[in-house]
Scaffold this motif. Structure first.
Motif, PDB file in Angstrom:
ATOM      1  N   LEU A 169      -5.154  -1.602  -7.209  1.00 16.81           N
ATOM      2  CA  LEU A 169      -6.076  -1.357  -6.109  1.00 16.81           C
ATOM      3  C   LEU A 169      -7.263  -0.592  -6.669  1.00 16.81           C
ATOM      4  O   LEU A 169      -7.110   0.517  -7.189  1.00 16.81           O
ATOM      5  CB  LEU A 169      -5.401  -0.554  -4.996  1.00 16.81           C
ATOM      6  N   GLN A 207      -8.119  -5.636  -4.328  1.00 17.85           N
ATOM      7  CA  GLN A 207      -6.808  -5.776  -4.963  1.00 17.85           C
ATOM      8  C   GLN A 207      -6.928  -6.804  -6.083  1.00 17.85           C
ATOM      9  O   GLN A 207      -7.425  -7.905  -5.865  1.00 17.85           O
ATOM     10  CB  GLN A 207      -5.773  -6.229  -3.938  1.00 17.85           C
ATOM     11  N   HIS A 251     -10.375   1.219  -5.697  1.00 16.14           N
ATOM     12  CA  HIS A 251     -11.071   1.846  -4.574  1.00 16.14           C
ATOM     13  C   HIS A 251     -12.516   2.127  -4.953  1.00 16.14           C
ATOM     14  O   HIS A 251     -12.796   2.645  -6.037  1.00 16.14           O
ATOM     15  CB  HIS A 251     -10.379   3.151  -4.186  1.00 16.14           C
ATOM     16  N   TYR A 267     -14.853   4.804  -9.760  1.00 14.82           N
ATOM     17  CA  TYR A 267     -13.785   4.076  -9.073  1.00 14.82           C
ATOM     18  C   TYR A 267     -12.448   4.799  -9.231  1.00 14.82           C
ATOM     19  O   TYR A 267     -12.129   5.302 -10.316  1.00 14.82           O
ATOM     20  CB  TYR A 267     -13.671   2.648  -9.622  1.00 14.82           C
ATOM     21  N   ASP A 322       0.813  -1.206   0.000  1.00 16.42           N
ATOM     22  CA  ASP A 322       0.000   0.000   0.000  1.00 16.42           C
ATOM     23  C   ASP A 322       0.853   1.265   0.000  1.00 16.42           C
ATOM     24  O   ASP A 322       2.077   1.211   0.094  1.00 16.42           O
ATOM     25  CB  ASP A 322      -0.910  -0.005   1.232  1.00 16.42           C
ATOM     26  N   ARG A 374     -12.079  -2.532   4.042  1.00  5.41           N
ATOM     27  CA  ARG A 374     -12.061  -1.387   3.155  1.00  5.41           C
ATOM     28  C   ARG A 374     -12.883  -1.693   1.909  1.00  5.41           C
ATOM     29  O   ARG A 374     -12.968  -2.835   1.462  1.00  5.41           O
ATOM     30  CB  ARG A 374     -10.619  -1.060   2.722  1.00  5.41           C
ATOM     31  N   ASP A 375     -13.477  -0.629   1.319  1.00  3.53           N
ATOM     32  CA  ASP A 375     -14.176  -0.788   0.049  1.00  3.53           C
ATOM     33  C   ASP A 375     -13.142  -0.727  -1.071  1.00  3.53           C
ATOM     34  O   ASP A 375     -13.156   0.166  -1.924  1.00  3.53           O
ATOM     35  CB  ASP A 375     -15.232   0.300  -0.117  1.00  3.53           C
ATOM     36  N   THR A 376     -12.239  -1.676  -1.045  1.00  5.35           N
ATOM     37  CA  THR A 376     -11.153  -1.735  -2.023  1.00  5.35           C
ATOM     38  C   THR A 376     -10.886  -3.193  -2.366  1.00  5.35           C
ATOM     39  O   THR A 376     -10.834  -4.051  -1.486  1.00  5.35           O
ATOM     40  CB  THR A 376      -9.865  -1.105  -1.458  1.00  5.35           C
ATOM     41  N   ARG A 417     -10.654  -8.887  -1.729  1.00  2.52           N
ATOM     42  CA  ARG A 417     -11.148  -7.679  -1.072  1.00  2.52           C
ATOM     43  C   ARG A 417     -10.247  -7.387   0.118  1.00  2.52           C
ATOM     44  O   ARG A 417      -9.968  -8.278   0.922  1.00  2.52           O
ATOM     45  CB  ARG A 417     -12.591  -7.877  -0.625  1.00  2.52           C
TER      46      ARG A 417
END
Length: 335
Positions: free
Chosen positions: A316, A269, A318, A305, A57, A265-267, A261
């Protein structure tokens, strides 16, 4: 060199001999967030010879409340955590060697890096990666030290292959929680307690003083509750890691295309090694999608996004909360 560490060597459990051992060690730190940034700083200041940092990250403003290595400039520039961390560690101690990996901590990478390390420190925020670290550590014979914190709670424990039970053996007695820092928060004193326990255990292992009885330590800094329980007799004969040596977390899956996921987080990978920077930039230019390029990644927006594409084929995404949605976005963009 010893004058720099004089207050540490005056401590009779370390001394000059212990300091030389610390300076000879290489430590792999998996995750350079709250836990990993603080533990890496402590170890750099203590004189560890080499640190290997792994994190996928980059720095964000929300990190600065508890992640001690980073600054507003790092967050504004979205600098990868291992890069920003390495620069700060070099400012603290110019002679330290720091090896950085902007990468997802998968089985292949961790097993390779563990072979270079004398010790592994857990700086992660999720159960699955800790299970992977545990299998890597016990397969390669590398000691590792677990640490965790959420809200005001902390816990830590050291594991040495052939000496202690492993993390998998303890799972049935560990507190069951799905809470994460991203969902319920964390205060920095809990981070410091977890890392203080972790790095103290690391000192004992690095100076060959880690011996029975062995304990899991945990507590809550807000309530001022602190406890420990012995783990010596908790080894399971049928444990897939330290009993039957099956190491199930090391089963190699096809890493050429993978999505997951991120915890809390609403992310999502997404990893596809075919998505090199040239491919991504070319596709975005063809679609006239504006982008921001850095030495480490390309950042752009697609629909609602925000997407960060690293140079090694890792994205990533988001705003996405499902892996299927992430795959759809990638297919729409890159075919």
């Amino acid at each position: 060199m010893m004058n720099r560490y004089s207050r540490q060597t005056l401590f009779n459990k370390i001394g000059n001999a212990g300091q030389r051992l610390i300076h000879s060690r290489t430590v792999l730190i998996v995750g350079v967030g709250a836990l990993g940034s603080l533990s890496s700083e402590m170890l750099a200041r203590a004189g560890v010879g080499k640190l290997i940092l792994v994190d996928r990250d980059y720095v964000e403003l929300s990190n600065l409340q508890r992640q001690t290595l980073f600054t507003e400039d790092d967050a504004n520039g979205k600098i990868p955590k291992v890069i920003a961390g390495a620069e700060r560690l070099k400012d603290i101690r110019s002679d330290i060697e720091v090896d950085t990996h902007i990468a997802h901590a998968d089985a292949l990478l961790l097993e390779s890096l563990a072979k270079e390390a004398d010790l592994i420190l857990d700086g992660t925020d999720n159960f699955d990666t800790r299970m992977l670290i545990n299998d890597v550590a016990f397969k390669t014979g590398t000691p590792w030290v677990y640490a965790a914190c959420v809200e005001a709670s902390y816990s830590s424990c050291g594991f040495v292959p052939g000496v202690t039970p492993c993390y998998r053996c303890l799972v049935p007695v560990l507190p069951t929680t799905t809470l994460t820092c991203d969902t319920v928060g964390v205060i920095s004193p809990a981070v410091h307690m977890a890392v203080s326990e972790q790095v103290t255990t690391a000192f004992k292992i690095m100076t060959d003083q880690f011996s029975a009885p062995f304990h899991m330590r945990m507590g809550n800094v807000w309530d001022m509750d602190h406890m420990k329980f012995r783990i010596d007799g908790m080894k399971e004969d049928e444990c897939a890691t330290c009993g039957t040596h099956e190491y199930p977390e090391l089963e190699i899956n096809d890493a050429s295309s993978m999505s997951m996921r991120l915890c809390g987080r609403d992310t999502v990978q997404y990893i596809d090694e075919r998505l090199t920077q040239d491919i991504v930039v070319g596709a975005l230019n063809d679609r006239n999608i504006p982008m921001h390029e850095t030495p480490y990644f390309v950042e752009f927006r697609y629909d609602d996004y925000r997407i960060v594409s690293f140079n090694n084929g890792r994205l990533l995404i988001h705003g996405a909360d499902q892996t299927n949605k992430a795959r759809t976005i990638v297919n729409q963009l890159f075919g």
